[in-house]
Structure formats: C-alpha cells, structure tokens
Design a protein around this motif. Structure first.
Motif, mmCIF file in Angstrom:
data_model
loop_
_atom_site.group_PDB
_atom_site.id
_atom_site.type_symbol
_atom_site.label_atom_id
_atom_site.label_comp_id
_atom_site.label_asym_id
_atom_site.label_seq_id
_atom_site.Cartn_x
_atom_site.Cartn_y
_atom_site.Cartn_z
ATOM 1 N N ALA A 189 -7.549 -0.136 2.541
ATOM 2 C CA ALA A 189 -8.254 0.408 1.371
ATOM 3 C C ALA A 189 -8.544 1.893 1.544
ATOM 4 C CB ALA A 189 -9.544 -0.374 1.138
ATOM 5 N N TRP A 190 -8.936 2.302 2.749
ATOM 6 C CA TRP A 190 -9.226 3.706 3.008
ATOM 7 C C TRP A 190 -7.993 4.584 2.822
ATOM 8 C CZ3 TRP A 190 -13.552 6.290 3.135
ATOM 9 C CH2 TRP A 190 -14.747 5.649 3.475
ATOM 10 N N ASN A 191 -6.806 4.011 3.086
ATOM 11 C CA ASN A 191 -5.571 4.804 3.030
ATOM 12 C C ASN A 191 -4.926 4.837 1.647
ATOM 13 O OD1 ASN A 191 -5.533 5.570 5.766
ATOM 14 N ND2 ASN A 191 -4.698 3.572 6.365
ATOM 15 N N LEU A 192 -5.499 4.103 0.691
ATOM 16 C CA LEU A 192 -4.920 4.104 -0.648
ATOM 17 C C LEU A 192 -5.326 5.349 -1.431
ATOM 18 C CD1 LEU A 192 -5.338 0.400 -1.817
ATOM 19 C CD2 LEU A 192 -3.220 1.556 -1.156
ATOM 20 N N TYR A 198 -7.703 -9.684 -0.911
ATOM 21 C CA TYR A 198 -7.943 -9.791 0.535
ATOM 22 C C TYR A 198 -7.639 -8.483 1.253
ATOM 23 C CZ TYR A 198 -7.586 -14.659 -0.892
ATOM 24 O OH TYR A 198 -7.756 -15.852 -1.533
ATOM 25 N N ILE A 199 -7.722 -7.379 0.545
ATOM 26 C CA ILE A 199 -7.360 -6.098 1.129
ATOM 27 C C ILE A 199 -8.240 -5.775 2.337
ATOM 28 C CG2 ILE A 199 -8.872 -4.772 -0.418
ATOM 29 C CD1 ILE A 199 -6.648 -2.617 -0.435
ATOM 30 N N GLU A 200 -7.600 -5.284 3.406
ATOM 31 C CA GLU A 200 -8.327 -4.909 4.614
ATOM 32 C C GLU A 200 -8.949 -3.524 4.453
ATOM 33 O OE1 GLU A 200 -5.693 -5.265 7.900
ATOM 34 O OE2 GLU A 200 -5.463 -7.435 7.707
ATOM 35 N N VAL A 201 -10.022 -3.302 5.188
ATOM 36 C CA VAL A 201 -10.773 -2.053 5.052
ATOM 37 C C VAL A 201 -9.901 -0.842 5.356
ATOM 38 C CG1 VAL A 201 -12.711 -0.713 5.941
ATOM 39 C CG2 VAL A 201 -12.974 -3.176 5.548
ATOM 40 N N ASP A 202 -9.148 -0.892 6.461
ATOM 41 C CA ASP A 202 -8.309 0.246 6.842
ATOM 42 C C ASP A 202 -7.281 0.557 5.765
ATOM 43 O OD1 ASP A 202 -9.675 0.483 9.186
ATOM 44 O OD2 ASP A 202 -8.181 -0.534 10.423
ATOM 45 N N GLY A 206 0.818 -1.209 0.000
ATOM 46 C CA GLY A 206 0.000 0.000 0.000
ATOM 47 C C GLY A 206 0.852 1.260 0.000
ATOM 48 N N ARG A 207 1.941 1.229 0.778
ATOM 49 C CA ARG A 207 2.830 2.402 0.823
ATOM 50 C C ARG A 207 3.572 2.586 -0.496
ATOM 51 N NH1 ARG A 207 5.258 3.251 6.813
ATOM 52 N NH2 ARG A 207 3.535 2.393 8.025
ATOM 53 N N VAL A 208 3.996 1.477 -1.089
ATOM 54 C CA VAL A 208 4.677 1.565 -2.384
ATOM 55 C C VAL A 208 3.730 2.137 -3.436
ATOM 56 C CG1 VAL A 208 5.660 0.199 -4.270
ATOM 57 C CG2 VAL A 208 6.300 -0.305 -1.900
ATOM 58 N N ALA A 209 2.496 1.648 -3.447
ATOM 59 C CA ALA A 209 1.519 2.130 -4.432
ATOM 60 C C ALA A 209 1.252 3.614 -4.256
ATOM 61 C CB ALA A 209 0.222 1.331 -4.299
ATOM 62 N N ASN A 210 1.045 4.046 -3.010
ATOM 63 C CA ASN A 210 0.789 5.469 -2.760
ATOM 64 C C ASN A 210 1.975 6.334 -3.167
ATOM 65 O OD1 ASN A 210 -1.817 5.205 -1.790
ATOM 66 N ND2 ASN A 210 -1.195 5.061 0.350
ATOM 67 N N GLY A 211 3.180 5.897 -2.793
ATOM 68 C CA GLY A 211 4.367 6.695 -3.097
ATOM 69 C C GLY A 211 4.638 6.787 -4.590
ATOM 70 N N ALA A 212 4.470 5.675 -5.296
ATOM 71 C CA ALA A 212 4.754 5.671 -6.734
ATOM 72 C C ALA A 212 3.754 6.502 -7.516
ATOM 73 C CB ALA A 212 4.759 4.234 -7.254
ATOM 74 N N SER A 213 2.513 6.592 -7.020
ATOM 75 C CA SER A 213 1.492 7.359 -7.731
ATOM 76 C C SER A 213 1.529 8.845 -7.382
ATOM 77 C CB SER A 213 0.100 6.801 -7.411
ATOM 78 O OG SER A 213 -0.221 6.999 -6.032
ATOM 79 N N SER A 214 2.384 9.219 -6.425
ATOM 80 C CA SER A 214 2.466 10.625 -6.012
ATOM 81 C C SER A 214 3.172 11.457 -7.069
ATOM 82 C CB SER A 214 3.231 10.740 -4.692
ATOM 83 O OG SER A 214 4.595 10.409 -4.885
ATOM 84 N N LEU A 215 3.150 12.759 -6.866
ATOM 85 C CA LEU A 215 3.803 13.666 -7.810
ATOM 86 C C LEU A 215 5.301 13.428 -7.872
ATOM 87 C CD1 LEU A 215 1.910 17.015 -7.052
ATOM 88 C CD2 LEU A 215 1.630 15.503 -9.023
#
Length: 399
Positions: free
Chosen positions: A179-182, A173-177, A152-161
């Motif tokens: 998913a909210w942070n993506l 099997y992604i957990e709710v918490d 999740g952190r890799v995905a967020n960081g790579a999609s950032s500016l």
C-alpha cells in the motif's frame, strides 16, 4: 555439517551457485534421493513422488506451487518455499504488452501482412491497413483486481505519465508495504463491482483460492462496461471460461488476453493466448532461483522461515549456542509441554518464538550449551510429544 541438495536441471545456475561448496553437496536430478535434506525445482511434478523421511525442505524457483503436494509435505514436516515477487517485473511487462494488444489489433495485422504475396506489398499494405485501426490507452480506465507484487506494479505503471491511464484498484487483503508503494493517483475501490462497472480494461492478479475461483463469472461479466477487454495473468481458474466465450460472442467483451491456454480458447478470433510465459525471462528465472536458495539456506542453517507457503514467517535472531525447532500440530498447550520437558532438565531458555498457520505451527527455542548426549535425550523426549512432527537441533552458525 554438510547438507545434501538435489537440484532440477531447469533451475538457474546463478541461484544454484549460492550453495556454499563447503556446506552443501549438490546432485542434479528430478526427484529427491534417500538422505536428501533439500530439493530445489522449477516445474517438476512431485504429486506422485514419495518424499523421503529425511527431506527437510522443498524450494520452488518460481511462484506457483501446484506441482508440489503441499499437504503431504507439511504432514511430513517438510517446509516448502517459493519466490514471491521474483518474476513480478517480467509479468508486469507482459501485461503492458497485452494492454497494447488489447487496444490495437497487432496480432491480426501481423498475420495479415505475413500472408501477402506479390511485388506490390507496399500498395497492398496501404490499401488494407484501414482494417486494423485500433484505440489508444491514454485516458482509458484500467481496473486492477489484486494489488500484490504484480498488480501493484501494473497499477503504478499504467497510472504514470508514460501510459496516462485512470487506474482503479481493488484488493481487500493488501499488505502494508504494498500500500505504501502504490501511487497516489490510483483510486481504491471498495468492491469488485466498482472496478468492473466503468473500466475499459480489467486485469486480474489474484491467487487461486476458494474465494477467487471463477470470481469472474457470467454475473460479474454482465456488470462490465460493454466492449471492455479482460486480461488474466493470475490463474486460469479465476475465470469462468464458458462465460468469457459467451460474452465475447455477444460483444459484451471486446477481447480476452490470457497466459493460460485451453482447447476452448484456441482459435477464437477475440482471444489472445500466450504459452504461460509471464515469468519466462532470464532475469526472472535468475531472481527466483536466488531468492529461494537464500531462504532454503537460511532455514537449513538457522531454522528461520521466510516466504514459505506451508508455514508462517518465523524469524528470530540466533544469539545462543543451540536452537531447537519443532514442527507440530496447532493444538492447545503444545508450547507448555515443550517447556515442561526443558524445565525437567533444568535448562535455561534464552529466546523463544511460536507461530501458527491453520492446522500447523512452528516453534523455535534457543538454549545455552548442552552436552551432546544430554541434548539428544532432550530431542528424543520432544519428538515423543503427541502432535510433534519434526524436531531439529541446530548449532549456531560459525561466523
């Protein structure tokens, strides 16, 4: 009550310091001793170590638990804890370094420069640097398989500016918490094949299970975009190593970057191997130790379970004088048999919780005050129930 804890020498002292001296007696070693209540380790292999009957818990100051005999532990009623997510930032940062290495031949360029000789190094560098031209990550597609603590952190960081990559993620099997942070910029794929088909880079962040073992095999590699780069910071067995090497040799894959070394991978020109250092930062080691010590203390002092790899989370407010905890097989009518014994002693149940995971279950029962001798007789009766593995009596911690 004082608890006896054996700690490994490699565990961060910042974590060990959280054991209160008035409640815990600590000794340093690599194996549990007779009479220990808890064992705190990092990489010590316990598979050939007999677990003493008094041992209540094992804490792994890290994520992976392949050095712990989980089946043997749960059979003896030992609750095993780890520290999920404590090293996630350290792994994430190494993955970003791996992405850059996958895009540009930094390792080869460094090796070439270090072998140069003579007084005209600057001239040689300018003449030879064209052999080390790379690509850029901006605008490329990154496929992330597994969107947990690290993915999740890799995905967020790579999609950032900062990186500007197009990110496609897959995790059934992604957990709710999580998913909210993506980031809303991440496209969620329905299948692994969707991720593999168009991604320039694919990074793996899944646990090793029967379902994920060799999930990246010859068939799936054939679906990948020609010239793509594969990163593996999950587990070595989630890929078919021979299929990876064959794909590198024929050019289907441009590169493979991993944190898991093996004889076959070493010295291959298109493979970059790190010495399993994803979580090897001082911050990660400290965070892991602190997290697992807190969960061990919470279990020993209150019976509450969180972040166990052998039992489900079971957390209940401790608002009564006494608590009974029972580790038992997950078979029908266990709770009924427990409450029947308590009813025979005319006891009032203040609160109760039961959670199961696979073949085992965990039950907590809070009671009003009971005389010590009577309480001991009740605990003995509960221990005699078939399929009960361990019974503990815990007094409410003093505030």
């Amino acid at each position: 009550m004082t608890y006896q804890i054996t700690t490994s020498t490699t565990v961060s002292q910042d974590g060990i310091a959280l054991f209160d001296q008035d409640k815990y007696h600590l000794q340093t070693g690599e194996q549990p001793h007779t009479g220990d209540d808890g064992l705190l380790i990092r990489s010590v292999n316990l598979h050939d170590t007999p677990l003493n009957p008094e041992l209540l818990t094992i804490g792994r100051a890290g994520v992976g638990v392949n050095n712990i005999p989980l089946e043997k532990a749960v059979d003896q009623g030992v609750v095993v804890f780890n520290a999920p997510g404590a090293n996630a930032n350290g792994v994430k940062e190494l993955v970003f370094a791996a992405l850059v290495i996958g895009a540009r031949p930094l390792m080869a360029g460094n090796a070439w420069v270090n072998h140069l000789k003579g007084q005209d190094i600057d001239v040689q560098v300018e003449a030879g640097k064209k052999a080390y031209v790379g690509t850029e990550l901006l605008g490329k597609q990154l496929g992330v398989i597994g969107l947990g603590h690290v993915g999740g952190r890799v995905a967020n960081g790579a999609s950032s500016l900062a990186f500007g990559m197009h990110v496609v993620g897959y995790d059934p099997y992604i957990e709710v918490d999580t998913a909210w942070n993506l980031s809303h910029h991440i496209h969620h794929a329905d299948t692994i094949e969707e991720v593999l088909r168009d991604s320039d880079y694919v990074t793996l962040h899944v646990p090793l299970t029967g379902e994920t073992k060799e999930m990246i095999n010859a068939q799936r590699i054939a679906m990948m975009k020609p010239g793509s780069v594969l990163l593996n910071f999950a587990r070595d067995d989630v890929i078919d190593e021979q299929a990876i090497l064959a794909a590198l040799d024929r050019g289907q894959l441009r590169g493979y970057v991993t944190d898991f070394a093996s004889p076959k991978l070493l010295h291959h020109p298109k493979v970059t191997v790190f010495p399993h250092i994803g979580g090897s930062t001082t911050a990660a080691e400290t965070n892991s130790a602190k997290m697992v010590v807190q969960t061990m203390k919470n279990y020993l002092e209150t019976g509450n379970i969180r972040n166990s790899v052998t039992f489900p989370d079971c957390v209940m407010q401790f608002a009564a004088p006494l608590r009974l905890t029972l580790i038992h097989k997950n078979v029908p009518n266990m709770v009924g048999r427990m409450t029947a014994i308590l009813a025979n002693y005319d006891l009032n149940i203040v609160n109760m919780m039961n959670r199961s995971q696979g073949d085992y279950a965990y039950t907590m029962i809070d009671l009003d005050h009971v005389a010590e001798k009577r309480l001991q007789r009740i605990a003995t009766k509960l221990e005699q129930i078939e399929n009960v593995i361990r019974v503990r009596v815990i007094e409410q911690p003093k505030r």
